[in-house]
Design a protein around this motif. Structure first.
Motif, PDB file in Angstrom:
ATOM      1  N   THR A  74       0.855  -1.183   0.000  1.00 51.38           N
ATOM      2  CA  THR A  74       0.000   0.000   0.000  1.00 51.38           C
ATOM      3  C   THR A  74       0.888   1.228   0.000  1.00 51.38           C
ATOM      4  O   THR A  74       2.072   1.155   0.311  1.00 51.38           O
ATOM      5  N   TYR A  75       0.294   2.363  -0.309  1.00 50.81           N
ATOM      6  CA  TYR A  75       1.060   3.604  -0.366  1.00 50.81           C
ATOM      7  C   TYR A  75       1.718   3.895   0.986  1.00 50.81           C
ATOM      8  O   TYR A  75       2.932   4.042   1.100  1.00 50.81           O
ATOM      9  N   GLU A  76       0.898   3.912   2.027  1.00 51.20           N
ATOM     10  CA  GLU A  76       1.443   4.226   3.345  1.00 51.20           C
ATOM     11  C   GLU A  76       2.423   3.146   3.796  1.00 51.20           C
ATOM     12  O   GLU A  76       3.473   3.441   4.366  1.00 51.20           O
ATOM     13  N   GLY A  77       2.071   1.892   3.518  1.00 54.63           N
ATOM     14  CA  GLY A  77       2.934   0.777   3.894  1.00 54.63           C
ATOM     15  C   GLY A  77       4.301   0.881   3.246  1.00 54.63           C
ATOM     16  O   GLY A  77       5.328   0.676   3.884  1.00 54.63           O
ATOM     17  N   PRO A 136      14.272  12.413   1.456  1.00 57.46           N
ATOM     18  CA  PRO A 136      15.453  13.140   0.981  1.00 57.46           C
ATOM     19  C   PRO A 136      15.024  14.502   0.444  1.00 57.46           C
ATOM     20  O   PRO A 136      14.014  14.598  -0.263  1.00 57.46           O
ATOM     21  N   PRO A 137      15.765  15.516   0.772  1.00 58.32           N
ATOM     22  CA  PRO A 137      15.302  16.875   0.487  1.00 58.32           C
ATOM     23  C   PRO A 137      15.348  17.235  -0.997  1.00 58.32           C
ATOM     24  O   PRO A 137      14.542  18.054  -1.447  1.00 58.32           O
ATOM     25  N   GLU A 138      16.245  16.591  -1.760  1.00 54.17           N
ATOM     26  CA  GLU A 138      16.433  17.037  -3.148  1.00 54.17           C
ATOM     27  C   GLU A 138      15.119  17.074  -3.911  1.00 54.17           C
ATOM     28  O   GLU A 138      14.838  17.982  -4.675  1.00 54.17           O
ATOM     29  N   LYS A 139      14.306  16.063  -3.671  1.00 54.42           N
ATOM     30  CA  LYS A 139      13.054  15.941  -4.401  1.00 54.42           C
ATOM     31  C   LYS A 139      12.132  17.136  -4.137  1.00 54.42           C
ATOM     32  O   LYS A 139      11.278  17.469  -4.943  1.00 54.42           O
ATOM     33  N   PHE A 140      12.294  17.727  -2.964  1.00 54.43           N
ATOM     34  CA  PHE A 140      11.322  18.744  -2.571  1.00 54.43           C
ATOM     35  C   PHE A 140      11.871  20.150  -2.761  1.00 54.43           C
ATOM     36  O   PHE A 140      11.309  21.125  -2.316  1.00 54.43           O
ATOM     37  N   GLN A 141      13.024  20.185  -3.399  1.00 55.84           N
ATOM     38  CA  GLN A 141      13.672  21.466  -3.658  1.00 55.84           C
ATOM     39  C   GLN A 141      12.759  22.319  -4.541  1.00 55.84           C
ATOM     40  O   GLN A 141      12.309  21.894  -5.581  1.00 55.84           O
ATOM     41  N   THR A 142      12.511  23.513  -4.096  1.00 57.12           N
ATOM     42  CA  THR A 142      11.753  24.406  -4.966  1.00 57.12           C
ATOM     43  C   THR A 142      12.746  25.083  -5.898  1.00 57.12           C
ATOM     44  O   THR A 142      13.769  25.583  -5.466  1.00 57.12           O
ATOM     45  N   SER A 143      12.395  25.082  -7.148  1.00 54.63           N
ATOM     46  CA  SER A 143      13.369  25.516  -8.155  1.00 54.63           C
ATOM     47  C   SER A 143      13.827  26.960  -7.954  1.00 54.63           C
ATOM     48  O   SER A 143      14.947  27.313  -8.279  1.00 54.63           O
ATOM     49  N   SER A 144      12.953  27.782  -7.405  1.00 60.85           N
ATOM     50  CA  SER A 144      13.286  29.196  -7.292  1.00 60.85           C
ATOM     51  C   SER A 144      14.522  29.437  -6.424  1.00 60.85           C
ATOM     52  O   SER A 144      15.268  30.368  -6.639  1.00 60.85           O
ATOM     53  N   LYS A 145      14.690  28.590  -5.403  1.00 59.48           N
ATOM     54  CA  LYS A 145      15.819  28.847  -4.509  1.00 59.48           C
ATOM     55  C   LYS A 145      16.862  27.745  -4.674  1.00 59.48           C
ATOM     56  O   LYS A 145      17.354  27.189  -3.715  1.00 59.48           O
ATOM     57  N   SER A 146      17.157  27.436  -5.896  1.00 62.89           N
ATOM     58  CA  SER A 146      17.985  26.255  -6.132  1.00 62.89           C
ATOM     59  C   SER A 146      19.406  26.388  -5.580  1.00 62.89           C
ATOM     60  O   SER A 146      20.040  25.401  -5.259  1.00 62.89           O
ATOM     61  N   ASP A 147      19.871  27.623  -5.469  1.00 61.05           N
ATOM     62  CA  ASP A 147      21.238  27.760  -4.973  1.00 61.05           C
ATOM     63  C   ASP A 147      21.319  27.535  -3.456  1.00 61.05           C
ATOM     64  O   ASP A 147      22.368  27.254  -2.914  1.00 61.05           O
ATOM     65  N   ASP A 148      20.160  27.689  -2.819  1.00 61.52           N
ATOM     66  CA  ASP A 148      20.120  27.503  -1.370  1.00 61.52           C
ATOM     67  C   ASP A 148      19.774  26.035  -1.079  1.00 61.52           C
ATOM     68  O   ASP A 148      18.625  25.690  -0.871  1.00 61.52           O
ATOM     69  N   THR A 191       2.991  13.583  -5.163  1.00 60.34           N
ATOM     70  CA  THR A 191       3.573  13.184  -6.438  1.00 60.34           C
ATOM     71  C   THR A 191       5.059  12.909  -6.240  1.00 60.34           C
ATOM     72  O   THR A 191       5.602  11.919  -6.736  1.00 60.34           O
ATOM     73  N   ASN A 192       5.697  13.787  -5.501  1.00 58.49           N
ATOM     74  CA  ASN A 192       7.116  13.584  -5.215  1.00 58.49           C
ATOM     75  C   ASN A 192       7.366  12.287  -4.463  1.00 58.49           C
ATOM     76  O   ASN A 192       8.256  11.524  -4.809  1.00 58.49           O
ATOM     77  N   ILE A 193       6.575  12.078  -3.442  1.00 65.18           N
ATOM     78  CA  ILE A 193       6.769  10.858  -2.648  1.00 65.18           C
ATOM     79  C   ILE A 193       6.564   9.631  -3.536  1.00 65.18           C
ATOM     80  O   ILE A 193       7.350   8.689  -3.524  1.00 65.18           O
ATOM     81  N   ALA A 194       5.502   9.685  -4.330  1.00 61.12           N
ATOM     82  CA  ALA A 194       5.191   8.538  -5.175  1.00 61.12           C
ATOM     83  C   ALA A 194       6.344   8.263  -6.141  1.00 61.12           C
ATOM     84  O   ALA A 194       6.687   7.107  -6.402  1.00 61.12           O
ATOM     85  N   GLU A 195       6.948   9.329  -6.628  1.00 58.82           N
ATOM     86  CA  GLU A 195       8.085   9.132  -7.534  1.00 58.82           C
ATOM     87  C   GLU A 195       9.249   8.470  -6.810  1.00 58.82           C
ATOM     88  O   GLU A 195       9.897   7.565  -7.332  1.00 58.82           O
ATOM     89  N   LEU A 196       9.492   8.924  -5.595  1.00 64.34           N
ATOM     90  CA  LEU A 196      10.571   8.333  -4.794  1.00 64.34           C
ATOM     91  C   LEU A 196      10.325   6.841  -4.573  1.00 64.34           C
ATOM     92  O   LEU A 196      11.215   6.008  -4.717  1.00 64.34           O
ATOM     93  N   ILE A 197       9.097   6.539  -4.243  1.00 64.01           N
ATOM     94  CA  ILE A 197       8.759   5.148  -3.964  1.00 64.01           C
ATOM     95  C   ILE A 197       8.887   4.319  -5.243  1.00 64.01           C
ATOM     96  O   ILE A 197       9.373   3.200  -5.239  1.00 64.01           O
ATOM     97  N   LYS A 198       8.438   4.924  -6.331  1.00 60.60           N
ATOM     98  CA  LYS A 198       8.485   4.220  -7.622  1.00 60.60           C
ATOM     99  C   LYS A 198       9.931   3.838  -7.940  1.00 60.60           C
ATOM    100  O   LYS A 198      10.203   2.712  -8.349  1.00 60.60           O
ATOM    101  N   GLU A 199      10.829   4.790  -7.741  1.00 54.86           N
ATOM    102  CA  GLU A 199      12.245   4.492  -7.998  1.00 54.86           C
ATOM    103  C   GLU A 199      12.680   3.262  -7.214  1.00 54.86           C
ATOM    104  O   GLU A 199      13.378   2.391  -7.716  1.00 54.86           O
ATOM    105  N   TYR A 200      12.233   3.219  -5.979  1.00 56.12           N
ATOM    106  CA  TYR A 200      12.636   2.120  -5.112  1.00 56.12           C
ATOM    107  C   TYR A 200      12.036   0.800  -5.585  1.00 56.12           C
ATOM    108  O   TYR A 200      12.723  -0.218  -5.674  1.00 56.12           O
ATOM    109  N   THR A 201      10.757   0.836  -5.917  1.00 58.10           N
ATOM    110  CA  THR A 201      10.097  -0.421  -6.279  1.00 58.10           C
ATOM    111  C   THR A 201      10.537  -0.904  -7.647  1.00 58.10           C
ATOM    112  O   THR A 201      10.370  -2.068  -7.989  1.00 58.10           O
TER     113      THR A 201
END
Lengths: 788, 594
Positions: free
Chosen positions: B245-248, B264-276, B352-362
């Motif tokens: 399951t998603y939560e599982g 992991p923070p990279e996925k949630f990086q907002t593009s506007s402040k990419s240098d930070d 969407t970000n989380i799902a992508e992360l999980i997808k990579e793993y699965t």
């Protein structure tokens, strides 16, 4: 007052404490029975004792004062001739051979001592247990009619007393112990001559003063508990009652009863005005003699006044024997038969003052006032005025409070306390308030412990007279395993945790761990939970107790909380080999010194063998071996190997190109071909980028694990171009995933189309995407075709 | 406050309110300004009960984490340490107090122990010489935390280990206490059921506690109709099988604790402040407060993509509505919905970000391989021999927990190993991971996760009678609880399902095979049958509420399966209470020697 009887200037009463008793009606008290002081524990021995010589073992049963069974057990030592309670509520059991065994009321053996050789050889004929200042004492008479005495059973030093002068083949006609401040003596009568025997070999003849009729023999004698008063029962039926130094005669009383009484004992009054201010029952005015024959109890006052009580003897009892047991306490006499438990006492002064007919004592007036007030009668005002005018109100309040304290019935206690509270409203006196509050607390506690379930008949007088403390009471409750009540009492009285609740909990825990029939886990659970919140409980104590009782698992749990070392000791002690082995394994990893490490491992191995864990022993042997190899390697290569697994050691060697050494280990430890060939060898090669060697290795011998792993290690180490060397060797069904892994969709698709394997096709199709649309279409077509 | 807690069939929010009240009462004991010094393991738990603003209202001026260093300067009257009863933390507290006293000694110090005051800790404080400096030592009995509208957790992660390895039953007592608390809040539960090692003793404790607390009337409308206690040892299969399951999966990959997970923070990086660059992990709270997560959490992961797409579409449609808004009134209405829409959009982005992360793993081979090996074992394929995949993992020195998980699953599905296979595995295991894991293996054997053949357990029989394997799972519109593992139905939940219908009598034989005693219905009292006589307004009978208490941990997939059952229109609702949440890793990890 129906149960009051005047006795000279005094009044005595016989209160029923428990009726009926909890025990079964055919309980037999006619054999050995004893009752404890300050609480009325009862122990009886079944009448089979007589057949003891034939090997029949009597049953001993312990009851609380209400006849509720506390424990029962079978005597299994020598010939039992006597039992008695000590001042610590231990059951003293005397054997015919002079051996004394002490047991707790739950039949835990405490300790034993012997009265000496003479007893063993000549047998103990008679005995008397007495209380002295030192505690509990024991005197015995041997078959040679010699007296031996132990003043304090806690320090059992046997003293031999002087012989009774003039004795020939008959035993002394009567004797009793005369408890003294330093050492106790024995009074013994040879017919009508009475001698005082002491342990310095002296015997002095004593002559009762003012004797009217000289008897032929004294057939029974008794001293009061404090050793100050003496009663001599003559074969004429007359009793000389006087001081124990024979100097003063209180009276001589003729009972006209020539048969030897069943029991002769003293009933002492306890006079005290308020707490801590006690006047003991030393004056001859405050005592009475109690004589018991079957069916009759006679109470004789010092002025020859008397009261006679009829006793209902047990009808079931064979041969009309006396079936009642009397026992002197510090402020009265317990009278127990199968039906009930009564208490004979001088009516306490405070109660007497209030309830005596026509009493004008302040307390009586206050009690009346309160009664009238309840009835809303104006008489209340009159009484109160009287008290106020005479400035007697404070005294009245105090009297009511003290009377309540002495009363057994909660109903009467309540009436009196209500009267006190009524009066107290007019006299703002802090001390009185304090007394009032303390008394209420005390009464609650007393009533609680007198409840038949607990059955401790402690009177307020006993409590005050003996300077008992709450701690003492708590101890008694703990001894009786009344943990819950003790806990609640501490809680109620707000006794500090370390003196009260925590102490109880730790006793409770110790008791719990001694229960062998209950699962360790459950006990640990119960104990741990309860102790979690308690202060002042020593886990070490509990662990110790647990070991004592063979509850090793429990002890271990406490040690885990305490310290590792103790834990190991425990396992050691308990032959818990596997756990011990684990401790040694831990040690072997905790140390940096290789010699210590070796010692630990050898110990671990030894314990595994002792615990019949073959696998553990074998693994430890391997570890020892590995360690030796690793030590060697460390010296040779200046690299750290110790604490690494065999796998890691080989891998490290290969990575640093010590292939020979790795091979050596492989042989020594019979590492499987698969392990060797697979990860260790090829991974090490690929990781170093030695792809040529890898290829050579692949060709050296047929791989036992197939060739997919070669593909994988190449991919993992960026040797994508190497993959083609192996792909042809990869089994057909694994080729498609392998190709997809290196991202060669085209070849994968070709292979899949060739295999016509549906799941392979599916895999490829998913990877095709937009990039390889055309391929995808072909794959899809094939899938379509296959599914048809 | 947390209104989302009150939306279930039973108002779980009440438990939170009660805990909240107790906490505030404790704090009110210290009159004046306070600084709270937190045992960091408790901050998350307590934040589920009371937010900082509330604490501030009660005079909490400062909050510090409990550390070995000196406390930051503050002018508060009271310093309150909030801590678990852990000996090591007492050292820190003592150190803090001593340092602070060196400065100005006018502060008062207190300790609040959560969830119980331990004697050993107090003894330790005494030994450290700071006992006298402490004014109050309180106990905050936080025995149940409301995690969601249908979940109560004791958040006691060591329960399984304590009970099964240390043989320390304290946790079981705490479970009974927790059940008693629930009964106090929602009325006495008429029927008790249970399966597994501890259920019997818990039931009797629960009954005893009820009697001990006294004067509780029984006919209080009980909101919960039955209690089912499931001891983890009765079903060790389910936690070993990968949750799908998603939560599982979030839990399997990133680990959820106190409703939060860090990514992991990279996925949630907002593009506007990419240098930070963000370096700290991104923490996300996962509860049904988030509407989208409420929809997603129980879905099979294969159904997550479509749901996200649908959500994206609906959001953009809503945005499009602004074009159709013509009148001022319509515009106003649109604007008023903006905040919600923005929130929904943000939530969509997060998931969407989380799902992508999980997808990579699965999508990773190792995941797929492990999964298919598990499927083989569940289907009874090749369980009696040394499994080549496990062997490969051993030879490749794959993560130890991954290997153990498969090993344990093979063992249990094969009803124990043949002695030769067992010894082979153990030997290879030690060669790979090292000698000290002899102890690890021993612990696993102690709790029955690894063992030799024998005993009455028979996976095949249980699997067949309880229909644990379900083919043709529709992951998008599931028909059976087996969707949570794409084909395997959690044994524990099957038991709950069968208890509701047709009743355990139908599976008597199977219950005997499953380890541990069975409590097949203790009637605590006869309830006034609420479904008789008073027919509710809709004409349908009110549902039967079952509280399922997992002793030793529950997986998120199991909770999803129960939610699936609650959602069925057969009149059964389920509440979950648990000692803690687990997955294969958190179950096995404490046993691994370090």
């Amino acid at each position: 007052r129906a149960n009051w009887n005047p006795l000279g200037q005094k009044t005595i009463r016989k209160c029923s404490l428990y009726s009926p008793m909890c025990w079964n009606a055919n309980v037999d008290l006619s054999n050995l029975t004893c009752v404890s002081k300050y609480g009325g524990l009862i122990a009886t021995v079944s009448s089979e004792t007589q057949s003891n010589r034939n090997g029949i073992r009597p049953d001993i049963t312990v009851f609380n004062a209400a006849g509720k069974e506390i424990s029962a057990f079978r005597w299994n030592s020598g010939i039992l001739i006597g039992i008695a309670w000590t001042h610590l509520d231990e059951l003293l059991c005397l054997q015919e051979d002079g051996q004394v065994l002490l047991y707790s009321m739950f039949w835990h053996f405490q300790r034993s001592f012997t009265m000496g050789m003479e007893c063993r050889e000549n047998k103990v004929m008679e005995y008397e247990v007495f209380s002295s200042q030192h505690g509990t004492g024991l005197a015995v008479m041997t078959g040679l009619y010699r007296f031996l005495i132990v003043n304090n059973i806690d320090e059992p030093k046997v003293r031999i007393l002087a012989d009774v002068p003039g004795l020939r083949s008959t035993p002394p006609s009567s004797w009793c112990v005369l408890p003294g401040p330093r050492s106790s003596q024995v009074l013994a009568a040879n017919e009508s001559d009475i001698y005082l025997l002491d342990h310095s070999g002296q015997s002095t003849q004593q002559r009762p003063t003012g004797l009217n009729v000289a008897p032929t023999a004294y057939i029974m004698m008794s001293t009061s508990m404090d050793g100050k008063h003496l009663a001599l029962y003559a074969d004429t039926g007359s009793i000389w009652i006087g001081s124990s130094d024979f100097q003063e005669k209180y009276c001589e009383f003729n009972t006209n009863e020539r048969s030897r009484p069943k029991q002769l004992l003293w009933c002492a009054d306890s006079i005290y005005t308020s707490r801590n201010q006690t006047i003991g029952p030393s004056s001859s005015q405050n005592i009475a003699l109690v004589v018991y024959w079957p069916k009759t109890i006679l109470v004789i006052g010092p002025q020859k006044d008397w009261v006679r009580y009829n006793v209902d003897e047990d009808l079931n009892n064979r041969n009309g024997k006396a079936s009642t047991v009397l026992c002197a306490d510090v402020d009265g006499v317990h009278i127990i038969n199968s039906e009930q438990h009564e208490f004979l006492q001088h009516v306490p002064n405070a109660i007497c003052n209030i309830f005596k007919v026509g009493s004008m004592a302040p307390g009586a007036l206050l009690n009346d006032a309160a009664k009238e007030f309840d009835k809303q009668s104006e008489k209340a005002d009159e009484y109160m005025r009287m008290l106020l005018d005479n400035r007697q109100l404070e005294e009245a309040v105090e009297q009511c409070i003290l009377a309540a304290l002495d009363e057994f019935q909660p109903r009467v206690q309540m009436t009196l306390m209500r009267a006190a509270s009524f009066g107290k409203a007019y006299v703002p006196n802090l001390k009185l308030t304090e007394l009032f509050v303390n008394t209420i607390q005390m009464l609650r506690v007393l009533n609680a412990i007198r409840d038949f379930n607990t059955g401790i008949t402690l009177t307020a007088a006993q409590y005050v007279l003996e300077n008992l403390t709450m701690e003492y009471l708590i101890d008694r409750l703990i001894l009786r395993r009344e943990f819950k009540l003790a806990f609640h009492i501490c809680d109620y009285l707000k006794i500090p945790e370390n003196l009260g609740s925590s102490r109880i909990l730790s006793h409770w825990a110790c008791f719990k761990v001694q229960q062998k029939d209950i699962d360790d886990g459950k006990i640990a659970q119960a104990v741990r939970h309860k102790l979690k919140s308690a202060r002042g409980v020593s886990y070490a104590n509990i662990a110790e107790k647990a070991v004592e009782c063979g509850r090793k698992d429990l002890a271990i749990k406490y040690c885990k909380e305490q310290n590792e070392r103790m834990l190991k000791d425990l396992h050691e002690q308990e032959d818990n080999f596997i756990e011990l082995a684990h401790c040694h394994i831990h040690n072997s990893f905790d140390t940096f010194r290789s010699d210590e490490r070796l010692i630990s491992l050898h110990s671990a191995q030894e314990n595994f063998s002792r615990g019949r864990d073959d696998f553990g022993a074998k693994m430890t042997e391997e570890q020892l071996y590995l360690l030796a190899e690793q030590n060697k390697l460390e010296q040779e290569l200046d690299e750290s190997f110790v604490e690494k697994s065999l796998h890691d050691t080989m891998y490290n060697l290969l990575k640093t190109n010590h292939i020979k050494r790795a091979e050596h280990l492989r042989k020594q430890f019979k590492v499987s071909d698969k392990r060797w060939g697979w990860w260790v060898r090829i991974t090490a090669l690929a990781e170093q980028g030695h792809f040529t060697e890898l290829e050579a290795f692949s060709k050296s011998k047929k791989s036992p694990i197939g060739y997919l792993p070669f593909v994988e290690v190449c991919i993992q180490n960026n040797g994508y171009t190497e993959v083609t060397k192996y792909i042809g060797k990869v089994a057909l069904d694994k080729r498609v995933p392998a190709l997809l892994k290196i991202g060669n969709v085209k070849l994968a698709a070709d292979a899949a189309l060739q295999n016509k394997n549906l799941s392979d096709l599916d895999l490829v199709f998913k990877k095709c995407g937009v990039e390889h649309r055309e391929l995808g279409e072909r794959v899809r077509a094939m899938m379509h075709q296959l599914t048809k | 406050s947390a209104p989302y807690l009150s939306t279930g069939c039973v108002n779980i929010g009440l438990i939170r309110e009660e805990s909240r009240r107790e906490l505030l009462q404790l704090l009110d004991k210290f009159h004046g300004s306070k600084a709270l010094v937190w045992d960091s393991a408790l901050t998350e738990q307590i934040s589920l009960i009371a937010e900082y603003s509330l604490l501030k209202e009660r005079g909490v001026d400062r909050m510090f984490p409990l550390r070995g260093s000196r406390l930051p300067k503050s002018s508060v009257q009271h310093v309150v340490f909030v801590t678990r009863p852990v000996l090591a933390l007492m050292d820190l507290i003592a150190h803090n107090i001593k340092k602070e006293e060196e400065g100005d000694g006018r502060k008062e110090y207190h300790i609040i122990f959560v969830p119980w005051k331990s004697f050993l800790c107090i003894q330790k404080l005494e030994d450290l010489g700071v006992f006298g400096a402490l004014t109050h030592m309180e106990e905050y009995r936080l025995d149940l935390i409301a995690l969601d509208s249908d979940i109560l957790s004791m958040e006691n992660p060591s329960c399984f280990y304590d009970v099964n390895i240390d043989e320390d039953g304290t946790s079981l007592y705490l479970v009974a206490k927790a059940i008693t608390r629930i009964q106090k809040q929602y009325g006495r539960i008429p029927m008790l059921y249970g399966k597994g090692k501890s259920c019997k003793s818990i039931c009797s404790l629960v009954q005893k506690m009820w009697i001990e607390q006294g004067d509780q009337s029984e006919d209080d409308h009980s909101q919960i109709d039955r209690l089912l206690i499931i001891d983890r040892t009765a079903d060790l299969i389910t936690p070993l099988v990968t949750q799908l399951t998603y939560e599982g999966l979030i839990d399997e990959v990133y680990g959820i604790s106190n409703t939060g997970a860090s990514f992991p923070p990279e996925k949630f990086q907002t593009s506007s402040k990419s240098d930070d660059l963000m370096t700290e992990k991104k923490k996300i709270i996962l509860t049904s407060k988030d509407d989208l997560f409420a929809q997603l959490r129980d879905c099979n992961f294969n159904a997550v993509g479509p749901t996200l797409k649908k959500e994206a579409k609906s959001i953009s449609e809503k945005y499009e509505e602004r074009h159709s808004a013509k009148t001022v009134g319509e515009m106003k209405q649109f604007v008023s919905q903006m905040p919600q829409m923005q929130q929904a959009k943000a939530s969509l982005a997060v998931h969407t970000n989380i799902a992508e992360l999980i997808k990579e793993y699965t999508d990773e081979d190792d995941f797929m391989d492990s999964l298919s090996t598990q499927q083989d074992f569940l289907n009874g394929i090749g369980t009696d021999k040394v499994n080549p995949y496990i062997e490969n993992c051993l030879f490749r020195k794959q993560p130890l927990l991954k290997v153990l998980r498969l090993l344990c699953l093979q063992c249990i599905t094969n009803n124990g190993f043949k002695p030769k296979v067992l010894e082979y595995y153990k030997h290879e295991f030690i060669q790979t991971y090292g000698y000290k894991h002899l102890i690890t293996l021993n612990k696993l054997e102690k709790c029955g996760l690894i063992r030799a053949q024998g005993g009455q357990w028979n996976y095949n029989t249980v699997q067949k009678s309880l229909r644990l394997l379900v083919e043709d799972i529709n992951e998008k519109e599931p028909q059976d609880i087996a969707y949570v593992h794409s084909g395997y139905a959690p044994l524990s939940i099957r038991l709950a399902q069968i208890l509701s219908h047709p009743g355990w009598r139908s599976i008597d034989e199977v219950l005997r095979i499953i380890p541990g005693p069975t409590v097949s219905g203790i009637q605590q009292f006869k309830p006034k049958k609420k479904w008789q006589g008073s027919v509710s307004s809709e004409g349908s009978s009110p549902s039967v509420v079952t509280l399922v208490f997992f002793v030793g941990g529950v997986t998120y997939a199991e909770v999803s399966a129960l939610r699936f059952l609650s959602g069925k229109p057969d009149g059964n609702e389920y509440l979950v209470a648990t000692t803690n949440f687990i997955n294969a890793n958190s179950l096995l990890k404490p046993m691994v020697e370090t």
